[in-house]
Design a protein around this motif. Structure first.
Motif, PDB file in Angstrom:
ATOM      1  N   TRP A  78       0.761  -1.321  -0.048  1.00 29.11           N
ATOM      2  CA  TRP A  78       0.106  -0.016  -0.018  1.00 29.11           C
ATOM      3  C   TRP A  78       0.955   1.211  -0.021  1.00 29.11           C
ATOM      4  CZ3 TRP A  78      -0.416  -3.728   3.847  1.00 29.11           C
ATOM      5  CH2 TRP A  78       0.320  -3.569   5.061  1.00 29.11           C
ATOM      6  N   GLY A  79       2.258   1.247  -0.079  1.00 27.51           N
ATOM      7  CA  GLY A  79       3.048   2.158  -0.259  1.00 27.51           C
ATOM      8  C   GLY A  79       3.753   2.853   1.068  1.00 27.51           C
ATOM      9  N   SER A  80       3.903   2.299   2.094  1.00 23.93           N
ATOM     10  CA  SER A  80       4.577   2.699   3.292  1.00 23.93           C
ATOM     11  C   SER A  80       5.573   1.775   3.403  1.00 23.93           C
ATOM     12  CB  SER A  80       3.490   2.701   4.474  1.00 23.93           C
ATOM     13  OG  SER A  80       3.098   1.339   4.601  1.00 23.93           O
ATOM     14  N   LYS A  81       6.646   2.234   3.926  1.00 21.73           N
ATOM     15  CA  LYS A  81       7.824   1.648   4.605  1.00 21.73           C
ATOM     16  C   LYS A  81       7.812   1.664   5.932  1.00 21.73           C
ATOM     17  CE  LYS A  81      12.775   1.737   3.721  1.00 21.73           C
ATOM     18  NZ  LYS A  81      13.841   2.446   3.060  1.00 21.73           N
ATOM     19  N   GLU A  82       7.853   0.434   6.660  1.00 18.78           N
ATOM     20  CA  GLU A  82       7.666   0.350   8.142  1.00 18.78           C
ATOM     21  C   GLU A  82       8.366  -0.733   8.733  1.00 18.78           C
ATOM     22  OE1 GLU A  82       3.537   0.132   8.000  1.00 18.78           O
ATOM     23  OE2 GLU A  82       3.347  -2.233   8.004  1.00 18.78           O
ATOM     24  N   PHE A  83       8.429  -0.650  10.291  1.00 23.93           N
ATOM     25  CA  PHE A  83       8.995  -1.573  10.934  1.00 23.93           C
ATOM     26  C   PHE A  83       8.146  -1.645  12.172  1.00 23.93           C
ATOM     27  CE2 PHE A  83      11.444   1.503  12.413  1.00 23.93           C
ATOM     28  CZ  PHE A  83      11.589   1.553  13.834  1.00 23.93           C
ATOM     29  N   ALA A  84       7.908  -2.763  12.996  1.00 22.94           N
ATOM     30  CA  ALA A  84       7.181  -2.571  14.344  1.00 22.94           C
ATOM     31  C   ALA A  84       8.118  -3.067  15.295  1.00 22.94           C
ATOM     32  CB  ALA A  84       6.140  -3.549  14.283  1.00 22.94           C
ATOM     33  N   VAL A  85       7.513  -2.701  16.646  1.00 19.51           N
ATOM     34  CA  VAL A  85       8.247  -3.335  17.820  1.00 19.51           C
ATOM     35  C   VAL A  85       7.160  -3.694  18.800  1.00 19.51           C
ATOM     36  CG1 VAL A  85      10.276  -2.052  17.749  1.00 19.51           C
ATOM     37  CG2 VAL A  85       8.382  -1.202  19.117  1.00 19.51           C
ATOM     38  N   LYS A  86       7.332  -4.768  19.736  1.00 18.37           N
ATOM     39  CA  LYS A  86       6.467  -5.161  20.637  1.00 18.37           C
ATOM     40  C   LYS A  86       6.590  -4.385  21.815  1.00 18.37           C
ATOM     41  CE  LYS A  86       4.934  -9.986  19.870  1.00 18.37           C
ATOM     42  NZ  LYS A  86       4.712 -11.129  20.247  1.00 18.37           N
TER      43      LYS A  86
END
Length: 100
Positions: A78-86
């Motif tokens: 969908w055009g986003s660059k991302e990462f996550a953390v808990k």
């Protein structure tokens, strides 16, 4: 993550900067369907923030791939660059840069 935070009764209060805060609520009961919540942050340079976070020993994960470890932020369809953390109480914090 450079947030100042503290547990306060049934929630966690985090200070993002001198004018911004966010609050995470603890799970309210066993009948609650979700084990946590997702909080998204739109940031200007996701690559730089990824480097800062992981340099502090925080593990970046892909919340769409069974929380597998990430070596770099990922482009989404969908055009986003991302990462996550808990975060605490099964909370997922997602850091996103929209478009390029």
């Amino acid at each position: 993550l450079n947030f100042k935070g503290e547990a306060a009764g049934e929630y966690y209060l985090f200070q993002v900067d001198d004018r911004q805060y966010f609050v995470l609520l603890k799970k309210q009961g066993e009948d609650q369907k979700s084990n946590g919540m997702m909080v998204g942050f739109h940031i200007k340079n996701v690559d730089d923030y990824f480097a800062q976070v992981t340099a502090k020993g925080v593990e970046a994960v892909d919340y769409l791939d069974d929380f597998s470890k990430m070596d770099k932020p990922k482009w989404r369809d969908w055009g986003s660059k991302e990462f996550a953390v808990k975060g605490p109480e099964d909370t997922v914090l997602v850091f996103t840069k929209m478009g390029e």
